[in-house]
Design a protein around this motif. Structure first.
Motif, PDB file in Angstrom:
ATOM      1  N   CYS A   1      -9.906  14.873   6.479  1.00  0.00           N
ATOM      2  CA  CYS A   1      -8.674  14.636   5.725  1.00  0.00           C
ATOM      3  C   CYS A   1      -9.015  13.777   4.516  1.00  0.00           C
ATOM      4  CB  CYS A   1      -7.597  13.988   6.583  1.00  0.00           C
ATOM      5  SG  CYS A   1      -7.908  12.278   7.059  1.00  0.00           S
ATOM      6  N   THR A   2      -8.131  13.808   3.525  1.00  0.00           N
ATOM      7  CA  THR A   2      -8.345  13.037   2.301  1.00  0.00           C
ATOM      8  C   THR A   2      -7.049  12.357   1.889  1.00  0.00           C
ATOM      9  OG1 THR A   2     -10.024  14.613   1.555  1.00  0.00           O
ATOM     10  CG2 THR A   2      -9.118  13.122  -0.104  1.00  0.00           C
ATOM     11  N   TRP A   3      -7.126  11.045   1.733  1.00  0.00           N
ATOM     12  CA  TRP A   3      -6.008  10.222   1.275  1.00  0.00           C
ATOM     13  C   TRP A   3      -6.198   9.844  -0.192  1.00  0.00           C
ATOM     14  CZ3 TRP A   3      -2.089   8.593   4.563  1.00  0.00           C
ATOM     15  CH2 TRP A   3      -2.338   8.593   5.943  1.00  0.00           C
TER      16      TRP A   3
ATOM     17  N   LYS B   1       2.395   0.968  17.240  1.00  0.00           N
ATOM     18  CA  LYS B   1       3.143   2.096  16.680  1.00  0.00           C
ATOM     19  C   LYS B   1       2.177   3.123  16.127  1.00  0.00           C
ATOM     20  CE  LYS B   1       6.795  -1.095  15.450  1.00  0.00           C
ATOM     21  NZ  LYS B   1       7.472  -1.780  14.355  1.00  0.00           N
ATOM     22  N   ARG B   2       2.592   4.387  16.170  1.00  0.00           N
ATOM     23  CA  ARG B   2       1.739   5.471  15.672  1.00  0.00           C
ATOM     24  C   ARG B   2       2.598   6.472  14.921  1.00  0.00           C
ATOM     25  NH1 ARG B   2      -2.068   9.765  18.940  1.00  0.00           N
ATOM     26  NH2 ARG B   2      -1.820  11.417  17.410  1.00  0.00           N
ATOM     27  N   VAL B   3       2.096   6.915  13.792  1.00  0.00           N
ATOM     28  CA  VAL B   3       2.747   7.985  13.039  1.00  0.00           C
ATOM     29  C   VAL B   3       1.679   9.023  12.693  1.00  0.00           C
ATOM     30  CG1 VAL B   3       2.456   6.834  10.799  1.00  0.00           C
ATOM     31  CG2 VAL B   3       4.255   8.517  11.094  1.00  0.00           C
ATOM     32  N   ASP B   4       2.034  10.289  12.794  1.00  0.00           N
ATOM     33  CA  ASP B   4       1.131  11.379  12.421  1.00  0.00           C
ATOM     34  C   ASP B   4       1.492  11.845  11.021  1.00  0.00           C
ATOM     35  OD1 ASP B   4      -0.279  11.370  14.842  1.00  0.00           O
ATOM     36  OD2 ASP B   4       1.282  12.557  15.799  1.00  0.00           O
TER      37      ASP B   4
ATOM     38  N   ASP C   1       2.491  14.329   2.856  1.00  0.00           N
ATOM     39  CA  ASP C   1       3.282  13.149   3.230  1.00  0.00           C
ATOM     40  C   ASP C   1       2.801  11.924   2.452  1.00  0.00           C
ATOM     41  OD1 ASP C   1       4.610  14.665   5.143  1.00  0.00           O
ATOM     42  OD2 ASP C   1       3.547  13.776   6.854  1.00  0.00           O
ATOM     43  N   THR C   2       3.748  11.015   2.176  1.00  0.00           N
ATOM     44  CA  THR C   2       3.438   9.748   1.532  1.00  0.00           C
ATOM     45  C   THR C   2       3.903   8.615   2.436  1.00  0.00           C
ATOM     46  OG1 THR C   2       3.755  10.738  -0.657  1.00  0.00           O
ATOM     47  CG2 THR C   2       3.768   8.336  -0.536  1.00  0.00           C
ATOM     48  N   CYS C   3       3.049   7.618   2.625  1.00  0.00           N
ATOM     49  CA  CYS C   3       3.357   6.460   3.462  1.00  0.00           C
ATOM     50  C   CYS C   3       3.450   5.214   2.587  1.00  0.00           C
ATOM     51  CB  CYS C   3       2.237   6.196   4.465  1.00  0.00           C
ATOM     52  SG  CYS C   3       1.796   7.568   5.503  1.00  0.00           S
ATOM     53  N   PHE C   4       4.343   4.306   2.964  1.00  0.00           N
ATOM     54  CA  PHE C   4       4.395   2.977   2.351  1.00  0.00           C
ATOM     55  C   PHE C   4       4.131   1.956   3.444  1.00  0.00           C
ATOM     56  CE2 PHE C   4       6.725  -0.980   1.713  1.00  0.00           C
ATOM     57  CZ  PHE C   4       6.136  -1.416   0.541  1.00  0.00           C
ATOM     58  N   LEU C   5       3.305   0.990   3.136  1.00  0.00           N
ATOM     59  CA  LEU C   5       2.998  -0.079   4.075  1.00  0.00           C
ATOM     60  C   LEU C   5       3.189  -1.411   3.348  1.00  0.00           C
ATOM     61  CD1 LEU C   5       1.945  -0.295   7.006  1.00  0.00           C
ATOM     62  CD2 LEU C   5      -0.338  -0.524   6.056  1.00  0.00           C
TER      63      LEU C   5
ATOM     64  N   THR D   1       0.838  -1.195   0.000  1.00  0.00           N
ATOM     65  CA  THR D   1       0.000   0.000   0.000  1.00  0.00           C
ATOM     66  C   THR D   1       0.873   1.246   0.000  1.00  0.00           C
ATOM     67  OG1 THR D   1      -1.716  -1.144   1.277  1.00  0.00           O
ATOM     68  CG2 THR D   1      -1.793   1.266   1.274  1.00  0.00           C
ATOM     69  N   ILE D   2       0.486   2.215  -0.806  1.00  0.00           N
ATOM     70  CA  ILE D   2       1.064   3.560  -0.760  1.00  0.00           C
ATOM     71  C   ILE D   2      -0.096   4.506  -0.519  1.00  0.00           C
ATOM     72  CG2 ILE D   2       2.254   5.374  -2.035  1.00  0.00           C
ATOM     73  CD1 ILE D   2       3.570   3.127  -3.705  1.00  0.00           C
ATOM     74  N   ALA D   3       0.070   5.424   0.428  1.00  0.00           N
ATOM     75  CA  ALA D   3      -0.995   6.373   0.744  1.00  0.00           C
ATOM     76  C   ALA D   3      -0.415   7.785   0.797  1.00  0.00           C
ATOM     77  CB  ALA D   3      -1.657   6.021   2.064  1.00  0.00           C
ATOM     78  N   TYR D   4      -1.030   8.692   0.065  1.00  0.00           N
ATOM     79  CA  TYR D   4      -0.607  10.091  -0.006  1.00  0.00           C
ATOM     80  C   TYR D   4      -1.663  10.950   0.681  1.00  0.00           C
ATOM     81  CZ  TYR D   4       0.356  14.693  -1.972  1.00  0.00           C
ATOM     82  OH  TYR D   4       0.617  16.027  -2.132  1.00  0.00           O
TER      83      TYR D   4
END
Length: 135
Positions: A104-106, A76-79, A84-88, A57-60
């Protein structure tokens, strides 16, 4: 001919508990190995804890901010902030939680033709996360 244009306005309800804006997927464009959808989250919304079996998963974060709890026990928690872009990686339990007080909108991309493929819900983690959050 291998080209598809997906207009805004189509929606669907995902197993994670949210109404998504349909983007490119197997259903809308015939995609087989990737999909991209829009996930609006109102203030206070928390996804059902889940993972995507064998799927990356990639989330922007297009707009707003959101917390993401992840790990075997969601310990674990990340704000995540706008831009920002996240990879899971595959099989990582997670649950986005909009604690910002604003929408918010991803933009979410998965390595599968449908973002609902391979979803495994984890209700036992939902209860633990709610307790940890004081809900």
């Amino acid at each position: 001919d291998g080209f598809a244009l997906v207009k805004p306005g189509q929606t669907y309800v995902g197993k994670q508990g949210f109404t998504y804006g349909a983007g490119v997927s197997a259903e809308t464009a015939g995609a087989k190995q990737v999909c991209m959808n829009v996930l609006p989250m109102p203030p206070g919304a928390v996804a059902k804890a889940h993972y995507h079996e064998g799927i990356e998963t990639i989330a922007y974060m297009l707009d707003g901010e959101c917390s993401v709890y992840y790990g075997d026990d969601l310990e674990k928690r990340v704000d995540v902030q706008k831009g920002d872009t996240c990879f899971l990686g595959p099989d990582i339990p997670h649950a986005p939680s909009n604690e910002s007080g604003k929408p918010c909108t991803w933009i979410v991309v998965h390595s599968s033709g449908n973002d609902q493929d391979g979803i495994v819900l984890l209700p036992e983690l939902d209860a633990r996360l709610k307790a940890r959050m004081g809900r």
